[in-house]
Design a protein around this motif. Structure first.
Motif, PDB file in Angstrom:
ATOM      1  N   UNK A  55       0.854  -1.187   0.000  1.00  0.00           N
ATOM      2  CA  UNK A  55       0.000   0.000   0.000  1.00  0.00           C
ATOM      3  C   UNK A  55       0.892   1.239   0.000  1.00  0.00           C
ATOM      4  N   UNK A  56       0.275   2.388  -0.165  1.00  0.00           N
ATOM      5  CA  UNK A  56       1.032   3.644  -0.147  1.00  0.00           C
ATOM      6  C   UNK A  56       0.069   4.784   0.133  1.00  0.00           C
ATOM      7  N   UNK A  57       0.071   5.251   1.363  1.00  0.00           N
ATOM      8  CA  UNK A  57      -0.846   6.322   1.754  1.00  0.00           C
ATOM      9  C   UNK A  57      -0.454   7.669   1.168  1.00  0.00           C
ATOM     10  N   UNK A  58       0.755   7.786   0.645  1.00  0.00           N
ATOM     11  CA  UNK A  58       1.210   9.075   0.107  1.00  0.00           C
ATOM     12  C   UNK A  58       1.025   9.196  -1.401  1.00  0.00           C
ATOM     13  N   UNK A  59       0.585   8.129  -2.060  1.00  0.00           N
ATOM     14  CA  UNK A  59       0.380   8.198  -3.506  1.00  0.00           C
ATOM     15  C   UNK A  59      -0.768   9.164  -3.818  1.00  0.00           C
ATOM     16  N   UNK A 118      -9.059   5.954   3.990  1.00  0.00           N
ATOM     17  CA  UNK A 118      -7.729   5.639   3.514  1.00  0.00           C
ATOM     18  C   UNK A 118      -7.472   6.327   2.192  1.00  0.00           C
ATOM     19  N   UNK A 119      -6.279   6.855   2.028  1.00  0.00           N
ATOM     20  CA  UNK A 119      -5.967   7.603   0.815  1.00  0.00           C
ATOM     21  C   UNK A 119      -4.751   7.009   0.122  1.00  0.00           C
ATOM     22  N   UNK A 120      -4.583   7.410  -1.131  1.00  0.00           N
ATOM     23  CA  UNK A 120      -3.453   6.924  -1.907  1.00  0.00           C
ATOM     24  C   UNK A 120      -3.798   5.602  -2.554  1.00  0.00           C
ATOM     25  N   UNK A 121      -3.032   4.570  -2.213  1.00  0.00           N
ATOM     26  CA  UNK A 121      -3.314   3.207  -2.666  1.00  0.00           C
ATOM     27  C   UNK A 121      -3.424   2.339  -1.419  1.00  0.00           C
ATOM     28  N   UNK A 122      -4.536   2.450  -0.673  1.00  0.00           N
ATOM     29  CA  UNK A 122      -4.629   1.740   0.608  1.00  0.00           C
ATOM     30  C   UNK A 122      -4.783   0.240   0.483  1.00  0.00           C
ATOM     31  N   UNK A 123      -5.117  -0.281  -0.714  1.00  0.00           N
ATOM     32  CA  UNK A 123      -5.370  -1.709  -0.867  1.00  0.00           C
ATOM     33  C   UNK A 123      -4.259  -2.469  -1.582  1.00  0.00           C
ATOM     34  N   UNK A 124      -3.311  -1.773  -2.231  1.00  0.00           N
ATOM     35  CA  UNK A 124      -2.133  -2.414  -2.784  1.00  0.00           C
ATOM     36  C   UNK A 124      -2.364  -3.244  -4.036  1.00  0.00           C
TER      37      UNK A 124
END
Length: 727
Positions: free
Chosen positions: A492-496, A521-527
């Motif tokens: 995942x990546x919360x900063x994306x 959840x923001x960015x890519x929370x699920x990967x």
């Protein structure tokens, strides 16, 4: 994937390359010795009904499957210490108890001569990583204490009242980390572990280790490792936060150091660091400044506090307090962040392989070995916006080195080239060598590299300098035994953000399906999971092609988020562990999630893999609200696969708070070992540290060991009819 090479030895010794091996349908990667590979199970469909979502405090499996607990945190390896109480009252230092936070692991068979065997023998050792002690409050009667004048403070996530912590507590926590090597024996009722075996061993954060690296650069490498413990820089102590792992073709274990940076602190009044050291530490998350005089809490675990003179504790204070590095532990952080090679069938000194790079190692996975060709090890750096790496050995593979132990490791892992990956939007990619003669590295203004040793030890800076692709938390990798293609989870990546998406990391959105919609959840929370194929299937390839295998998502998410078309039977979030069965070719996916846990605990899924490029073109339009505005990125297009329920099913759901991580199998594919890490991680203290409100009480609540506090565990899964797992 060590045993993958053994069952193919007769094939690849004759000079047939990986392309030819890849033409065999789902070639089984196990079998043992020179036996021909058993292809009877390959290409079969998944043979179990998908498990539903679960919030139960138990391990949930499909009908016809059962599990037992092999061992759990605190279980003793020798009979000279008491059985685990699960009350935090143990007075030993835990150096001969199973560690905490079970993670990556692998199985090594013991032959009749007591040495490493490539064939199943009914006797083995299991090497298990132990990642962290973030919930170390379970191992003390009333949680972590500090002996501060303000009283004792319960600590859940590694904060403590400033003051000296009790030494016995800290020693327990130090020894939770590392690796447990435990003998197993197969009896009429299955596999169990052996107390008092000569093979039983703990490698902890205090175990002596040595450094291995290129001969031409060893003097410079050692200059980075000089401490008051060893003023020559040749040795150090311990391994920390061992997450994913690797298994070498010669039969040794790689315990990979991940979140090691947070155990170091400089107390109030410590001298300032020089600018270069401070920049190195910044890039790795190591403390750069002393704690403030008015601070009420510190970070990490406070391991430096019990004593000002005992270097078992002062080593965790990396302040430049002495006249030189030989008089203090300012270089101690440099001694962590490596792949640590262990021979699981001997008590030899573990070796940290410096040339493979220093970063937050999730694991190290060897490509399919070919006799007469270099080996390639693939590695992920587990932090947001970090990189994927490849290490290519200078030595060519010789299968006569099977069973060669750490001497074989010196041959293959000390000399080689380190690369970082660049993923292009057109589905191509390139490996960029990290070498100090590259003007982008030698002239890098942010961090002035002194030599090639500096590049190995500050690999993150080197990857920055050459413009490698920042990824959405690269975690576990795995090599498909059918064709040599490499898979890696991007958890995942919360900063994306929409503006930073690109084809390899294409999603940025708000997870509005969570219960707490005020803080989605923001960015890519699920990967997602990416995979690639080396040019000409060569370990030394400088280019590759890639696609996206699978996207995590909740099944109720919109189509521009649920890009893989997941349903209630296979929806998942935050893929972490990844592993291919050597018998069936199934790709097993494990999750470490916080975005989907309002609906289901973390899980293990089974997938039937294909090959790079077998999907279709996918275009996604990212939108994400930022404040009162909606930010929209340009369309991102890439190749992605859609598996469907027939090829992707949920197999296991864990207890609350746990992640599912670490998996291996017996050679016949009829038993798999799976790790359940930190059940009850979100347990709270009610009123005081003496009163816990448990999120989970597994496995004691299921009759495995003492009841009460939850414990990480290795479980053994079999089919009730004795069949092969997953088919």
């Amino acid at each position: 994937m060590a045993r993958a090479s053994f069952s193919r030895r007769n094939i690849i010794r004759g000079g047939i390359g990986l392309a030819a091996v890849g033409s065999l349908p789902m070639l089984a990667a196990c079998g043992g010795g020179d036996d021909a590979p058993d292809l009877t199970n390959v290409q079969k469909p998944l043979g179990f009904e998908a498990v539903g979502k679960s919030l139960l405090d138990n391990v949930v499996l499909p009908a016809g499957y059962t599990y037992t607990v092999l061992h759990s945190t605190g279980d003793r390896l020798v009979s000279s210490i008491p059985a685990y109480s699960n009350l935090g009252t143990e007075t030993d230092d835990w150096s001969m108890r199973v560690g905490d936070h079970h993670d990556g692991m692998d199985l090594y068979y013991i032959g009749a001569d007591g040495k490493y065997s490539t064939k199943e023998t009914g006797r083995a050792v299991l090497a298990v990583n132990h990642e962290s002690s973030a919930d170390a409050h379970f191992f003390h009667p009333k949680g972590q204490t500090s002996n501060n004048v303000n009283g004792k403070k319960f600590s859940q996530f590694g904060t403590w009242d400033l003051g000296k912590r009790p030494a016995d507590e800290v020693l327990k926590e130090i020894n939770h980390h590392g690796v447990s090597v435990v003998e197993l024996r197969k009896g009429s009722s299955g596999w169990s572990y052996v107390i008092d075996s000569l093979y039983n061993r703990r490698v902890t954060a205090q175990t002596p280790v040595r450094f291995g690296g290129p001969a031409a650069h060893m003097a410079h490498i050692r200059s980075f490792m000089v401490t008051a413990f060893d003023t020559s820089g040749a040795t150090s102590r311990g391994t920390l936060n061992n997450c994913g792992h690797g298994i070498t073709p010669w039969g040794t274990y790689l315990a990979c150091e991940e979140n090691w940076a947070f155990y170091f602190n400089m107390p109030v009044g410590s001298p300032a660091l020089d600018a270069k050291t401070a920049e190195s530490r910044r890039r790795y998350g190591v403390a750069r400044t002393a704690l403030a005089a008015d601070a009420k809490t510190g970070v990490s675990q406070g391991w430096y506090t019990p004593s000002d003179t005992d270097n078992r504790f002062t080593r965790w204070n990396p302040a430049p307090t002495g006249a030189s590095a030989a008089a203090d532990f300012r270089n101690e952080p440099n001694t962590f962040g490596y792949n640590v090679e262990i021979d699981p069938l001997t008590h030899g000194t573990p070796v940290k392989r410096v040339a493979m790079g220093r970063f937050a190692h999730e694991g190290a996975w060897c490509g399919l070995p070919v006799v007469g060709k270099p080996l390639a090890f693939y590695q992920g750096c587990d932090s947001t916006n970090e990189y994927i790496y490849k290490f290519v050995t200078a030595a060519n593979w010789d299968d006569k080195d099977i069973g060669g132990g750490l001497a074989a490791g010196d041959k293959y892992l000390n000399e080689g080239k380190l690369y970082a990956a660049k993923f292009n939007d057109d589905g191509s990619g390139e490996w960029i060598e990290l070498v100090v003669t590259d003007p982008r590295i030698s002239g890098y203004a942010t961090y002035p590299f002194a030599n090639q040793a500096d590049v190995f030890i500050n690999a993150r800076h080197a990857a920055d300098a050459v413009g490698a692709t920042k990824m959405d938390r690269p975690e576990w990798g795995a090599v498909n035994p059918a064709n040599g293609e490499i898979y890696m989870t991007l958890t995942n990546n919360s900063s994306r953000t929409p503006s930073t998406t690109h084809a390899a990391n294409p999603r940025a959105y708000a997870d509005i399906s969570r219960k707490d919609t005020k803080t989605p959840g923001r960015g890519n929370p699920n990967g997602h999971i990416i995979r690639w194929k080396e040019k000409d299937s060569a370990s030394t390839a400088s280019s590759f092609t890639w696609d996206i295998f699978l996207f995590g998502a909740e099944d109720t998410m919109p189509a521009n988020v649920n890009l893989s078309g997941l349903t209630a039977k296979n929806s998942f979030s935050s893929p972490d562990g990844l592993w291919f069965s050597k018998t069936t070719g199934i790709c097993w996916i494990q999750t470490d999630d916080g975005a989907f846990t309002d609906e289901t605990n973390c899980m293990l899924l089974a997938a039937i893999p294909g090959k790079v490029g077998d999907g279709g073109k996918v275009t996604v339009q990212n939108k994400m609200a930022v404040g009162s505005s909606e930010v929209t990125a340009n369309q991102v297009t890439f190749i992605g696969a859609a598996l469907g329920e027939a090829n992707l099913r949920r197999f296991l759901v864990a207890p609350p708070g746990a992640e599912v991580t670490g998996i291996t199998e017996t050679a016949d594919g009829k038993t798999i070992f799976v790790n359940i890490q930190h059940p009850g991680e979100n347990t709270k203290a009610i009123g005081s540290a003496a009163n816990f409100s448990f999120e989970s009480q597994w496995p004691g609540n299921q009759g495995f060991g003492p009841t009460g506090r939850p414990r990480s565990s290795t479980i053994v899964i079999t089919r009730t009819d004795g069949g092969v797992i997953g088919l």
